[in-house]
Scaffold this motif. Sequence first.
Motif, PDB file in Angstrom:
ATOM      1  N   UNK A  74      14.569  30.882   0.145  1.00 22.54           N
ATOM      2  CA  UNK A  74      14.867  30.075   0.205  1.00 22.54           C
ATOM      3  C   UNK A  74      14.310  28.431   0.553  1.00 22.54           C
ATOM      4  N   UNK A  75      14.544  27.784  -0.541  1.00 20.33           N
ATOM      5  CA  UNK A  75      13.788  26.541   0.170  1.00 20.33           C
ATOM      6  C   UNK A  75      14.780  25.550   1.541  1.00 20.33           C
ATOM      7  N   UNK A  76      13.727  25.762   2.674  1.00 20.67           N
ATOM      8  CA  UNK A  76      14.404  24.421   3.524  1.00 20.67           C
ATOM      9  C   UNK A  76      13.781  23.057   3.632  1.00 20.67           C
ATOM     10  N   UNK A  77      14.682  22.445   4.210  1.00 19.01           N
ATOM     11  CA  UNK A  77      14.485  20.722   4.155  1.00 19.01           C
ATOM     12  C   UNK A  77      14.863  20.185   5.547  1.00 19.01           C
ATOM     13  N   UNK A  78      14.097  19.815   6.387  1.00 22.11           N
ATOM     14  CA  UNK A  78      14.104  19.032   7.917  1.00 22.11           C
ATOM     15  C   UNK A  78      13.614  17.402   7.560  1.00 22.11           C
ATOM     16  N   UNK A  79      14.984  17.295   8.359  1.00 25.43           N
ATOM     17  CA  UNK A  79      14.733  15.188   8.334  1.00 25.43           C
ATOM     18  C   UNK A  79      15.809  14.838   9.661  1.00 25.43           C
ATOM     19  N   UNK A  80      15.372  13.791  10.298  1.00 22.64           N
ATOM     20  CA  UNK A  80      13.885  13.368   9.631  1.00 22.64           C
ATOM     21  C   UNK A  80      12.976  13.321  10.358  1.00 22.64           C
ATOM     22  N   UNK A  81      11.107  12.442   9.741  1.00 19.96           N
ATOM     23  CA  UNK A  81      10.778  12.718  10.438  1.00 19.96           C
ATOM     24  C   UNK A  81       9.722  11.349  10.896  1.00 19.96           C
ATOM     25  N   UNK A  82       9.344  11.003  12.218  1.00 15.87           N
ATOM     26  CA  UNK A  82       9.231   9.588  11.460  1.00 15.87           C
ATOM     27  C   UNK A  82       8.006   9.054  12.716  1.00 15.87           C
ATOM     28  N   UNK A  83       7.164   8.366  12.444  1.00 17.91           N
ATOM     29  CA  UNK A  83       5.953   7.509  12.547  1.00 17.91           C
ATOM     30  C   UNK A  83       5.799   6.504  12.747  1.00 17.91           C
TER      31      UNK A  83
ATOM     32  N   UNK B 149       1.259  27.084   2.962  1.00 17.65           N
ATOM     33  CA  UNK B 149       0.217  27.719   2.447  1.00 17.65           C
ATOM     34  C   UNK B 149       0.943  29.193   2.047  1.00 17.65           C
ATOM     35  N   UNK B 150       1.954  29.207   3.703  1.00 17.00           N
ATOM     36  CA  UNK B 150       1.532  30.656   3.154  1.00 17.00           C
ATOM     37  C   UNK B 150       2.734  30.855   2.334  1.00 17.00           C
ATOM     38  N   UNK B 151       3.566  30.042   1.719  1.00 19.47           N
ATOM     39  CA  UNK B 151       4.110  30.400   0.731  1.00 19.47           C
ATOM     40  C   UNK B 151       5.555  30.131   0.798  1.00 19.47           C
ATOM     41  N   UNK B 152       5.221  29.761   2.335  1.00 20.74           N
ATOM     42  CA  UNK B 152       7.098  28.991   3.154  1.00 20.74           C
ATOM     43  C   UNK B 152       7.256  27.591   2.859  1.00 20.74           C
ATOM     44  N   UNK B 153       8.864  27.293   2.050  1.00 23.66           N
ATOM     45  CA  UNK B 153       9.278  26.154   1.726  1.00 23.66           C
ATOM     46  C   UNK B 153      10.005  25.166   2.835  1.00 23.66           C
ATOM     47  N   UNK B 154       9.585  24.209   3.306  1.00 29.00           N
ATOM     48  CA  UNK B 154       9.568  24.205   4.612  1.00 29.00           C
ATOM     49  C   UNK B 154       9.359  22.452   4.549  1.00 29.00           C
ATOM     50  N   UNK B 155      10.392  21.600   3.517  1.00 30.81           N
ATOM     51  CA  UNK B 155      10.008  20.719   3.442  1.00 30.81           C
ATOM     52  C   UNK B 155      10.709  19.584   4.517  1.00 30.81           C
ATOM     53  N   UNK B 156       9.638  18.483   5.136  1.00 30.78           N
ATOM     54  CA  UNK B 156       9.989  17.199   5.801  1.00 30.78           C
ATOM     55  C   UNK B 156      10.436  16.577   4.760  1.00 30.78           C
TER      56      UNK B 156
END
Lengths: 89, 557
Positions: free
Chosen positions: B258-267, B287-294
Amino acid sequence: MTQPEQLSRQRRFVAPKPGDTLELIAERELPEMSVADAMAALQGWNLHIFLMRNPPGMLTGSDVVFVEPPVEGDGNTVFGGSARANSDA
Amino acid sequence: MFDVIIRGGSIVDGSGAPSFIGDVAIKDGRIAEVGKVDGAAAREINAAGRVVAPGFIDPHTHFDAQLLWDGAAKPALEHGITTIVPGNCSLSLAPLKVEHREALTGMFRQIEELPPEVFDGSAFDWTWESFDDYLKAIREGLSVNVAPLVGHSVIRLWVMGDAAQQRAANPQEIQGMCELLRECLQAGAVGLSTSYVDVDQNLYPVPSRWAHFEELDALAAVLGEYGRVLQVVPEFYATDITLARVDQLAELSLKHDIPTTFSPLFDNAATPDNVPRVMARVHEQMARGARVWPQVQTRPIDISFSFELPSLFFAANPTWYTVMRLPYAERTTAFTDPDQRAKLVAAAGPDGGASWLGSLILRHVPDAASKLVGQSVAQIASERGVSPVEALIDVSLEHDFKAHFLAESVGHDVNSRVGPLLADDNVHIGASDGGAHIASFSTYGDTGYLFSEFVRATGELSLEHAVRKITSDTARIWGIPERGELAPGFAADVVIFDADTIARGPERMAHDLPGVAEGGLRYVRDSVGVETVLVNGAVAFESGAYTDAHSGQVAVA
């Protein structure tokens, strides 16, 4: 949680199991220490559970519980005055 | 005969390919042809000198309630947003049993800053319990497309009732949640949202936070049956915890595909190591194939507040936060009673609040002629010979709590670092929070800001790259079919804008909340440079005005 070998080293943590308390986690994850010392260590490594909760130390099922101090050189960057209600206190 | 032909625009098709001059023909709500189009149409739109792009997709919003009285999610649509994802952060308005309405709306009031009157029946009728029936309640009035998440907290509340905020779920309850999630996905949910930081109106952790990893794993397995998304709010204020969440999401992504996404990410300059460390881990996991979208938002967060309403500005200070949530009379007493006032002054810090409050700007007072407006709290304090915290309290009392202050750049504050982050192939542009925190800051115009700041001003992204990041990339990450590109067969969601001027307008107060005295308060931004927006082939916004079109759809396969 175990980390696959091809990943770089990260700070070790556990996710609580159903029925877990911090004492149980301390006994299980830090068996070389007395429970009192292990609890004191967990408290120092998990300020998000002890300082940002009301009551302090209230464990929720989704918590990340660190079972070692921050990896040397990394630090554990913490925002001040974050833009969202991040405190349960 | 086409329905619409958009002639002679600079076509940025969402794929990232170089722009070209051409036409876009639309028939039956779909893109029919792109290029040199012959033939006629019921309506032709001259786009010479303008960019023609796919409608933008906003993947992190909280329009769940607003959609019940405003199907355009104003002012999101006028910024070129044609598809929104509501239901983030573990909170959706369905599925919801009648007996749980008070509990859930308390969470919405706390997290989204929606006033209680909105939920008391004067703004909309509660006609649903199931997710499917909620979609029926909003569907007819939609001007924007909706790809809704279902909230983990809501699913837990349905199955466990009050125990959802007390304990672990037993196997039967986890099975019940899985069945309910399956029902929501079949009804049109694009995925599941969960949160590790949010609290309810009593400042108690929301239900999703009481779920053990085994519960989330079981729910992620259901998402895997449908290939749907898991959205998470991590403890973004602490890098090590965020890194742990990245690893957990990667495990779920790989295990259940599954795709996953996390938010927020602040600079933020105060925490310069945060983004480099998190992104290094994201790159490893991707790079391992995981879908972890910030998900990274384009704008800094500028929080406005007065003493009139509870504000998240005070969330980091429990003493102040507690007082700000008191009823009006008690709140007034807290600032006028010498003993209580002294406690508040002390809680502002040993420096008199200089570091916490000194840089606040007095933004607005009822007296338009006031010379104080525009000054910092530190300046006012210096002129009056008091500490910053005392100046803040005094000015607020002098204006009957109607003095508004501004805390600038609380999230991102270094655009020279944000630009390269937004351009990163493993970063997902989003996290607008549209429709949330309405009394603290505007959550509209992030797309305009992307173009004005990071395409035109810094050149960090090309026009084509920026468009791709908020159209086809988003559709691909979220599995939203046939949207995000100008290509034959795709839904005709189109935005026509001026690349030289597109931007966000200044933040302003709006008083347009239904059922609330004097319209309540929310901060908004008008669009700049967006000329025409089409949703499923119908013109929904043009020449600065909304049309009567209600062509929005629930946009999930």
